[in-house]
Design an enzyme around this catalytic site. Sequence first.
Site, PDB file in Angstrom:
ATOM      1  N   ALA A  63       4.348  11.820  -8.204  1.00 55.64           N
ATOM      2  CA  ALA A  63       4.935  12.568  -7.087  1.00 55.64           C
ATOM      3  C   ALA A  63       6.377  12.944  -7.432  1.00 55.64           C
ATOM      4  CB  ALA A  63       4.902  11.714  -5.822  1.00 55.64           C
ATOM      5  N   GLY A 109       1.340   8.853  -9.454  1.00 62.99           N
ATOM      6  CA  GLY A 109       0.258   9.733  -9.015  1.00 62.99           C
ATOM      7  C   GLY A 109      -0.398  10.450 -10.188  1.00 62.99           C
ATOM      8  N   GLU A 112      -2.898   8.047 -11.293  1.00 62.01           N
ATOM      9  CA  GLU A 112      -3.922   7.965 -10.247  1.00 62.01           C
ATOM     10  C   GLU A 112      -4.865   9.166 -10.314  1.00 62.01           C
ATOM     11  OE1 GLU A 112      -0.885   7.196  -7.117  1.00 62.01           O
ATOM     12  OE2 GLU A 112      -2.278   5.609  -6.564  1.00 62.01           O
ATOM     13  N   GLU A 132       5.234   2.838  -9.096  1.00 61.33           N
ATOM     14  CA  GLU A 132       5.602   2.816  -7.673  1.00 61.33           C
ATOM     15  C   GLU A 132       6.358   1.563  -7.252  1.00 61.33           C
ATOM     16  OE1 GLU A 132       2.073   5.639  -7.864  1.00 61.33           O
ATOM     17  OE2 GLU A 132       2.842   3.906  -8.964  1.00 61.33           O
TER      18      GLU A 132
END
Length: 258
Positions: A63, A109, A112, A132
């Site tokens: 992100a 992300g 992910e 994160e």
Amino acid sequence: MPVDVSVTDGVAEITLNRPEARNAIDAEMRERLHEAWRRVGSDPEIRVALVTGAGTKAFCAGADLKRTMPPQESFAQLTFNSTRSQHLLTGMNTDKPIICAINGYAIGGGLEMALACDIRLASTNAELGLAEVRHGTIPGGGGTQHLPRAVPQSLAMQMLLTGDRINAAKALESGLVSEVETPEGLLPRAREMANRIARNGPLAVRAIKRVVREGMAMPLASALQFEQFVWGNLRDTEDRVEGRRAFAEGRVPQFKGR
Ligand SMILES: CCCCCCCCCCCCC/C=C/C(=O)SCCNC(=O)CCNC(=O)[C@H](O)C(C)(C)COP(=O)(O)OP(=O)(O)OC[C@H]1O[C@@H](n2cnc3c(N)ncnc32)[C@H](O)[C@@H]1OP(=O)(O)O
């Protein structure tokens, strides 16, 4: 455009295109990714998707940490965003196979997204991690569930709790990726694999993805019954007849997806 999509011979190639920000996902890229996954799922000409990053440094740095978070996002708005963040990945829940060519950093992300894919290939310079925890939060795109299902739990917990990255060799050794290629060889290898899958029976290809993904969440006995059910549904398809006929005639089958 932050996301490029090109479709050739049944393969949709999706490129995250913000190399100046290590292909970090901002709001516009997220929206374009949603559109791309919707197109993959709805376009009957597309049989396989391949996702990679622009540039030679990163697949995706996660992100966009520089995006301004609205100061007082209501819980409903947060839920919506988290749902939509989730949707960035769940939107990948098409029954068509997705190959991820990890051409560099895959962090947060970005990893992910790679974990939501069906086949992961990496270049020798790739580094993979879920950072994160270093930002005071936890993965919000499925990482806490997909990573321990992809690698041994001890390694998953180490990566989640330290935020440490692993290199391509460790990713291959742990099974997080299935192949490692040179930076120059990664995309050609991924494209060759995608093209071979696209030439296989499309109904069988999608059935395999569905049976594996849904069967893995079932008790073994139920999963075996599920396999038998899906296998039975393919018995009377034109594609199954074409496959046998082509073998007998010594030619390449031409599958129509029916
Ligand atoms: C409403 C908006 C929605 C947004 C998206 C929502 C959906 C997202 C999907 C679902 C996600 C769920 C939750 C996910 C959370 C996260 O992903 S948290 C972020 C985790 N990522 C990181 O911690 C990586 C941070 N970056 C780095 O560690 C390093 O940059 C690197 C990737 C290891 C690369 O290092 P290096 O090659 O040395 O390059 P740099 O000089 O560091 O960076 C180059 C430029 O790129 C910019 N940049 C890098 N990463 C990001 C990032 N994540 N966000 C924004 N910008 C990034 C960096 O700032 C540099 O920019 P300039 O200084 O302008 O050159």
